[in-house]
Structures are given as structure tokens and as C-alpha cells.
Design a protein around this motif. Sequence first.
Motif, PDB file in Angstrom:
ATOM      1  N   LYS A  63      -2.682  14.468  16.485  1.00  7.47           N
ATOM      2  CA  LYS A  63      -1.103  15.014  16.725  1.00  7.47           C
ATOM      3  C   LYS A  63      -0.315  13.450  17.470  1.00  7.47           C
ATOM      4  CE  LYS A  63      -1.881  19.354  17.300  1.00  7.47           C
ATOM      5  NZ  LYS A  63      -2.151  20.768  17.751  1.00  7.47           N
ATOM      6  N   ALA A  64       0.078  12.986  16.547  1.00  7.20           N
ATOM      7  CA  ALA A  64       0.344  11.472  17.924  1.00  7.20           C
ATOM      8  C   ALA A  64       2.595  11.571  17.437  1.00  7.20           C
ATOM      9  CB  ALA A  64       0.156   9.960  16.504  1.00  7.20           C
ATOM     10  N   PRO A  65       2.868  10.958  18.433  1.00  2.34           N
ATOM     11  CA  PRO A  65       4.475  12.449  18.576  1.00  2.34           C
ATOM     12  C   PRO A  65       5.375  11.283  17.857  1.00  2.34           C
ATOM     13  CG  PRO A  65       4.070   9.950  20.198  1.00  2.34           C
ATOM     14  CD  PRO A  65       2.661   9.783  19.335  1.00  2.34           C
ATOM     15  N   PHE A  66       5.432  11.903  16.167  1.00  2.00           N
ATOM     16  CA  PHE A  66       6.433  11.775  15.686  1.00  2.00           C
ATOM     17  C   PHE A  66       6.818  13.036  14.935  1.00  2.00           C
ATOM     18  CE2 PHE A  66       3.452   7.551  14.734  1.00  2.00           C
ATOM     19  CZ  PHE A  66       4.463   6.838  15.445  1.00  2.00           C
ATOM     20  N   ASP A  67       8.144  13.188  14.395  1.00  3.89           N
ATOM     21  CA  ASP A  67       8.545  13.851  13.398  1.00  3.89           C
ATOM     22  C   ASP A  67       8.036  14.255  11.992  1.00  3.89           C
ATOM     23  OD1 ASP A  67       9.683  14.800  16.498  1.00  3.89           O
ATOM     24  OD2 ASP A  67      11.504  13.827  16.081  1.00  3.89           O
ATOM     25  N   LEU A  68       8.380  12.585  11.328  1.00  8.26           N
ATOM     26  CA  LEU A  68       8.241  12.916  10.223  1.00  8.26           C
ATOM     27  C   LEU A  68       7.686  11.657  10.059  1.00  8.26           C
ATOM     28  CD1 LEU A  68      10.039  13.593   7.013  1.00  8.26           C
ATOM     29  CD2 LEU A  68      12.019  11.852   7.842  1.00  8.26           C
ATOM     30  N   PHE A  69       7.180  12.113   8.648  1.00  6.20           N
ATOM     31  CA  PHE A  69       6.042  10.964   8.245  1.00  6.20           C
ATOM     32  C   PHE A  69       6.549  10.394   6.921  1.00  6.20           C
ATOM     33  CE2 PHE A  69       1.445  10.373   6.347  1.00  6.20           C
ATOM     34  CZ  PHE A  69       1.503   9.299   6.269  1.00  6.20           C
ATOM     35  N   LEU A  70       6.793   9.326   6.409  1.00  5.88           N
ATOM     36  CA  LEU A  70       6.947   8.500   5.517  1.00  5.88           C
ATOM     37  C   LEU A  70       6.048   8.020   4.707  1.00  5.88           C
ATOM     38  CD1 LEU A  70      10.669   7.991   6.038  1.00  5.88           C
ATOM     39  CD2 LEU A  70      10.213  10.007   4.632  1.00  5.88           C
ATOM     40  N   SER A  71       5.005   8.280   3.710  1.00  7.85           N
ATOM     41  CA  SER A  71       4.236   7.803   3.164  1.00  7.85           C
ATOM     42  C   SER A  71       4.374   7.039   2.106  1.00  7.85           C
ATOM     43  CB  SER A  71       2.682   9.142   3.162  1.00  7.85           C
ATOM     44  OG  SER A  71       1.147   8.358   2.440  1.00  7.85           O
ATOM     45  N   ALA A  72       3.581   6.021   1.849  1.00  5.33           N
ATOM     46  CA  ALA A  72       3.104   4.857   0.250  1.00  5.33           C
ATOM     47  C   ALA A  72       2.331   5.592  -1.052  1.00  5.33           C
ATOM     48  CB  ALA A  72       3.525   3.747   0.968  1.00  5.33           C
ATOM     49  N   ASP A  73       1.695   7.331   0.018  1.00  5.00           N
ATOM     50  CA  ASP A  73       0.713   7.562  -0.873  1.00  5.00           C
ATOM     51  C   ASP A  73       0.678   9.043  -0.224  1.00  5.00           C
ATOM     52  OD1 ASP A  73      -0.978   9.104  -2.170  1.00  5.00           O
ATOM     53  OD2 ASP A  73      -3.033   7.408  -1.635  1.00  5.00           O
ATOM     54  N   LEU A  74       1.301   9.970  -1.607  1.00  8.71           N
ATOM     55  CA  LEU A  74       2.023  11.206  -0.878  1.00  8.71           C
ATOM     56  C   LEU A  74       0.464  12.442  -0.626  1.00  8.71           C
ATOM     57  CD1 LEU A  74       3.801  13.786  -0.904  1.00  8.71           C
ATOM     58  CD2 LEU A  74       2.991  14.485  -3.761  1.00  8.71           C
ATOM     59  N   SER A  75      -1.297  11.944  -1.179  1.00  5.57           N
ATOM     60  CA  SER A  75      -2.147  12.102  -1.130  1.00  5.57           C
ATOM     61  C   SER A  75      -1.976  12.563   1.270  1.00  5.57           C
ATOM     62  CB  SER A  75      -3.377  11.878  -1.537  1.00  5.57           C
ATOM     63  OG  SER A  75      -3.311  10.930  -0.942  1.00  5.57           O
ATOM     64  N   TYR A  76      -1.737  11.314   1.250  1.00  2.00           N
ATOM     65  CA  TYR A  76      -1.522  11.697   2.960  1.00  2.00           C
ATOM     66  C   TYR A  76      -1.410  12.655   3.745  1.00  2.00           C
ATOM     67  CZ  TYR A  76      -3.986   7.042   2.869  1.00  2.00           C
ATOM     68  OH  TYR A  76      -5.221   6.120   3.071  1.00  2.00           O
ATOM     69  N   PRO A  77       0.452  13.065   3.224  1.00  6.04           N
ATOM     70  CA  PRO A  77       1.269  14.793   4.040  1.00  6.04           C
ATOM     71  C   PRO A  77       0.334  15.682   3.290  1.00  6.04           C
ATOM     72  CG  PRO A  77       2.764  12.238   2.477  1.00  6.04           C
ATOM     73  CD  PRO A  77       1.769  11.894   2.102  1.00  6.04           C
ATOM     74  N   LYS A  78      -0.105  15.320   1.830  1.00  8.77           N
ATOM     75  CA  LYS A  78      -0.722  16.759   1.414  1.00  8.77           C
ATOM     76  C   LYS A  78      -1.935  16.820   2.411  1.00  8.77           C
ATOM     77  CE  LYS A  78       0.584  16.579  -3.284  1.00  8.77           C
ATOM     78  NZ  LYS A  78       1.211  18.130  -3.691  1.00  8.77           N
ATOM     79  N   LYS A  79      -3.156  15.947   2.809  1.00  9.02           N
ATOM     80  CA  LYS A  79      -3.733  16.096   3.598  1.00  9.02           C
ATOM     81  C   LYS A  79      -3.812  16.896   4.839  1.00  9.02           C
ATOM     82  CE  LYS A  79      -7.262  12.071   1.473  1.00  9.02           C
ATOM     83  NZ  LYS A  79      -7.294  10.766   1.939  1.00  9.02           N
ATOM     84  N   LEU A  80      -2.065  16.605   5.352  1.00  7.71           N
ATOM     85  CA  LEU A  80      -2.144  16.778   6.910  1.00  7.71           C
ATOM     86  C   LEU A  80      -1.358  18.185   6.456  1.00  7.71           C
ATOM     87  CD1 LEU A  80      -0.239  13.870   7.870  1.00  7.71           C
ATOM     88  CD2 LEU A  80      -1.986  14.818   8.966  1.00  7.71           C
ATOM     89  N   VAL A  81      -1.363  18.752   5.277  1.00  8.47           N
ATOM     90  CA  VAL A  81      -0.651  20.215   5.212  1.00  8.47           C
ATOM     91  C   VAL A  81      -2.080  20.880   4.580  1.00  8.47           C
ATOM     92  CG1 VAL A  81       0.211  21.305   3.262  1.00  8.47           C
ATOM     93  CG2 VAL A  81       1.681  19.586   4.320  1.00  8.47           C
ATOM     94  N   GLU A  82      -3.079  19.887   4.470  1.00  7.03           N
ATOM     95  CA  GLU A  82      -4.194  21.281   4.353  1.00  7.03           C
ATOM     96  C   GLU A  82      -5.124  21.273   5.805  1.00  7.03           C
ATOM     97  OE1 GLU A  82      -6.071  17.976   1.395  1.00  7.03           O
ATOM     98  OE2 GLU A  82      -4.841  19.069  -0.261  1.00  7.03           O
ATOM     99  N   ALA A  83      -4.569  20.403   6.373  1.00  3.93           N
ATOM    100  CA  ALA A  83      -5.222  20.213   7.650  1.00  3.93           C
ATOM    101  C   ALA A  83      -4.603  21.738   9.083  1.00  3.93           C
ATOM    102  CB  ALA A  83      -5.296  18.787   8.404  1.00  3.93           C
ATOM    103  N   GLY A  84      -3.239  21.434   8.973  1.00  4.46           N
ATOM    104  CA  GLY A  84      -2.489  22.540   9.887  1.00  4.46           C
ATOM    105  C   GLY A  84      -1.779  21.741  10.225  1.00  4.46           C
ATOM    106  N   VAL A  85      -1.517  20.014  10.099  1.00  8.54           N
ATOM    107  CA  VAL A  85      -0.774  19.644  11.309  1.00  8.54           C
ATOM    108  C   VAL A  85       0.639  19.225  10.193  1.00  8.54           C
ATOM    109  CG1 VAL A  85      -0.664  17.537  12.303  1.00  8.54           C
ATOM    110  CG2 VAL A  85      -3.308  18.443  11.485  1.00  8.54           C
TER     111      VAL A  85
END
Length: 255
Positions: free
Chosen positions: A68-90
Motif C-alpha cells: 500500500k505505497a501511497p500512489f493513486d495510479l500505477f502505469l506499468s511496463a508489464d500488464l501482468s503487474y496490475p493484474k496481480k494487484l487486482v488478484e491480490a485485492g489491492v
Amino acid sequence: MFQLRILLLCLMALVGRSESPQLAIAAAADLQFALVEVKAAFMKAHPGVEVAITYGSSGNFHAQLMNKAPFDLFLSADLSYPKKLVEAGVADGTTEFLYSRGHLVLWVPKASPIPVEQLGMKALLHPAAKRVAIANPRVAPYGRAAEAALAKFGMLAAVQPRLVFGENIGQTAQFVQTGAADIGILALSLAKAPVMAASGRFWELPEDAHPPLDQGGVILNHARNRADALAFRAFMQSPPAVEILRRYGFVVAAR
């Protein structure tokens, strides 16, 4: 009395905006030049919105955001990382989006004796290519793509002893710019930035040299400024932002 009332309303509006937290974005380092222009265009379209962008490796950001680092939006060079955050409920899965595809190049300073434009991947075997910079494959998608390209061309074993690793693709570019490495496998978006285009030469790797670098973003569930995060997300897919990304060599995903 009327003028006093207008003045009070203006002051209240200013106070309301100052209480709104700035939009905090964690962005992949390959965006560090293109996103400067995107941010400027966004702020022109949304006057009063404050935007703070931190650049780094997508893998490191993923680990920080899991805590829970204090960011609002994450722009990733690999879409798998946002997907993992979604799967983790973050992160909020309804906000996940694909905004571009990255691309790799071989880059050398203009004064380099390596004729990268003529040699292509064989430039990595040139006698002057004593140190080859790539991003750290453990945390940087561009590093994994670089390793995959070296393996596909059958050059990984020959080049591996000469590899130097940047923590992210931005630091990798700095290595070659400053002479800490002789040649680098970098993001096309960095090679096309004015400062690097003026000081270097590059050769684009074939699109099938590595798995696709599909880039995407997501809004965090703990975002403090969800409204502006949603606005920036929408702007990233708007014609002005798409045009900026294309100028920096990103293949923009069809909506």
C-alpha cells in the motif's frame, strides 16, 4: 456586497481545491519522457489538478504497492503487474486498462565506433562492446524482454559475462549515456526522446524478438485521489495522449 460575496465564493473554491490531495502516479521508467508531455497536456485540460509522477521499475512498484505505497495510479511496463494487484485485492479491476506496447532498440552514443545501424544484433559482438547494459530482469519487464531477445538470437551465453544491469530502463539508459556501458538494449521511447536522439544512434529490434511488452495501468483501492486518477486514466486513452505516445515509439493499443 455582491462583490464581497463573489470574493468569498472564489476563496471557498480555492480552499476546496487545496484540500484535494495531489494525484500520485507510479510510472514505468520507459514513460519518463513521454509522460512529461502527457502530464502537461492533462494539466492544461484540467487546470488546478496537481500531479506528481515517480518513475521506477514495474516490479519494484508492484512490491511497494502490495504494501500500500501511497500512489493513486500505477502505469506499468508489464500488464501482468496490475493484474496481480487486482488478484491480490489491492487494485480495482474495473479500472485496469491497456495503454500501449513497448519496443526494444540497441543504442550507442554518437561517437561510438560501433556501427549499430549496419550490424544490428551483431553489434553486441563488436570489440568495442565490452559492457552491455540491460535492465534488471528480476524487476524490469524491459530486462526480461532483453534477455529473451538475446536468447532468441542465440547470443545470451556470449553476451552474459559482459552484462551490466540497471535497476530500471531509465538507469540502464544512463549507463550508456555516461560511458558506464558501451551499448545498451533500451526502450524505443527513451531512444526517441530529444535528449537521447541528439546524443545517440539506435537500431530497432524485430517485433518478434521478444514477447510483447503490453503496458497497462490500474487504480489502487487505497487511492486518496480516485477522481483525478480516473480522469488521468481516461486522458491516457484520449487522442492527444495517444499522439504523444506514438511520437515516442509506443504502439498504442486499439480501444
